[in-house]
Motif scaffolding. Structure first.
Motif, PDB file in Angstrom:
ATOM      1  N   CYS A 148       0.857  -1.183   0.000  1.00 14.21           N
ATOM      2  CA  CYS A 148       0.000   0.000   0.000  1.00 14.21           C
ATOM      3  C   CYS A 148       0.896   1.236   0.000  1.00 14.21           C
ATOM      4  O   CYS A 148       1.778   1.365   0.844  1.00 14.21           O
ATOM      5  CB  CYS A 148      -0.916  -0.010   1.222  1.00 14.21           C
ATOM      6  SG  CYS A 148      -1.690   1.585   1.570  1.00 14.21           S
ATOM      7  N   LEU A 179       0.378   4.257   0.829  1.00 15.38           N
ATOM      8  CA  LEU A 179       0.334   5.099   2.035  1.00 15.38           C
ATOM      9  C   LEU A 179       0.851   4.378   3.277  1.00 15.38           C
ATOM     10  O   LEU A 179       1.396   5.017   4.172  1.00 15.38           O
ATOM     11  CB  LEU A 179      -1.081   5.638   2.259  1.00 15.38           C
ATOM     12  CG  LEU A 179      -1.489   6.753   1.279  1.00 15.38           C
ATOM     13  CD1 LEU A 179      -2.957   7.132   1.469  1.00 15.38           C
ATOM     14  CD2 LEU A 179      -0.608   7.985   1.432  1.00 15.38           C
ATOM     15  N   CYS A 180       0.680   3.071   3.353  1.00 21.94           N
ATOM     16  CA  CYS A 180       1.307   2.327   4.457  1.00 21.94           C
ATOM     17  C   CYS A 180       2.815   2.553   4.420  1.00 21.94           C
ATOM     18  O   CYS A 180       3.460   2.789   5.438  1.00 21.94           O
ATOM     19  CB  CYS A 180       1.042   0.820   4.349  1.00 21.94           C
ATOM     20  SG  CYS A 180      -0.607   0.304   4.859  1.00 21.94           S
ATOM     21  N   HIS A 223      -0.716  -6.665   1.168  1.00 23.14           N
ATOM     22  CA  HIS A 223      -2.108  -6.891   1.566  1.00 23.14           C
ATOM     23  C   HIS A 223      -2.732  -7.899   0.610  1.00 23.14           C
ATOM     24  O   HIS A 223      -2.318  -7.993  -0.534  1.00 23.14           O
ATOM     25  CB  HIS A 223      -2.885  -5.579   1.507  1.00 23.14           C
ATOM     26  CG  HIS A 223      -2.294  -4.500   2.358  1.00 23.14           C
ATOM     27  ND1 HIS A 223      -2.716  -4.259   3.640  1.00 23.14           N
ATOM     28  CD2 HIS A 223      -1.283  -3.636   2.122  1.00 23.14           C
ATOM     29  CE1 HIS A 223      -1.996  -3.270   4.155  1.00 23.14           C
ATOM     30  NE2 HIS A 223      -1.116  -2.875   3.254  1.00 23.14           N
ATOM     31  N   CYS A 228      -4.404   0.031   0.556  1.00 24.37           N
ATOM     32  CA  CYS A 228      -5.244  -0.856   1.361  1.00 24.37           C
ATOM     33  C   CYS A 228      -6.583  -0.144   1.563  1.00 24.37           C
ATOM     34  O   CYS A 228      -6.685   1.071   1.406  1.00 24.37           O
ATOM     35  CB  CYS A 228      -4.556  -1.192   2.687  1.00 24.37           C
ATOM     36  SG  CYS A 228      -4.365   0.197   3.815  1.00 24.37           S
TER      37      CYS A 228
HETATM   38 ZN    ZN Z   1      -2.362   1.271   3.741  1.00 24.70          ZN
END
Ligand code: ZN
Ligand code: ZN
Length: 139
Positions: free
Chosen positions: A13, A15-16, A26, A54
């Motif tokens: 992801c 942004l993760c 994920h 995600c």
């Molecule tokens: Zn994320």
């Protein structure tokens, strides 16, 4: 479908990784077009200005791109810089008509307006193309 120039579709992801330095993969990620609105979304697809997120970071959580104005702006800013690096022969403004690097600065100086930006209607805009996006997500 064109390939993203911002992020490899490998289950991670964007942004993760970007926010939490979390590189885990994920089971499913959702495709997000970083620049959207009826016309720009098609261009974002064409130039590969999209990331994989995600569910939490796409629409659900506090830092979801569709809920958090600053996060949305941050991604648009990064998309513009990436686009300019990959396509030095093209002019971002004449393609997308809006300078997100400039917006980023004005956001940075108005900290308090955070999540309650009055004109923040990104989700609605994208919902115009909602059926298309959910079809892509299922494949
Ligand atoms: Zn994320
Ligand atoms: Zn999205």
């Amino acid at each position: 479908m064109s390939k993203s120039i911002m992020h490899q579709k490998d289950g991670s992801c964007y942004l993760c990784m970007r926010l939490n330095l979390d590189y885990d993969t994920h089971k499913t990620t959702e495709e997000h077009h970083v620049v959207f609105g009826v016309q720009n979304r098609t261009k974002a697809e064409h130039y590969g200005l999209k990331v994989y997120l995600c569910h939490e970071h796409h629409t659900e959580g506090k830092y979801a791109v569709h809920k958090n104005y600053k996060i949305a702006r941050m991604l648009q800013n990064e998309a513009q810089m990436r686009f300019e690096a990959v396509h030095p022969e093209l002019d971002w403004m004449s393609v997308f008509g809006r300078n997100y690097k400039q917006d980023e600065q004005s956001v940075a100086t108005s900290q308090e307006t955070e999540d309650t930006e009055p004109g923040f209607r990104f989700l609605e805009e994208e919902e115009i193309n909602g059926t298309q996006e959910s079809r892509i997500q299922r494949t």
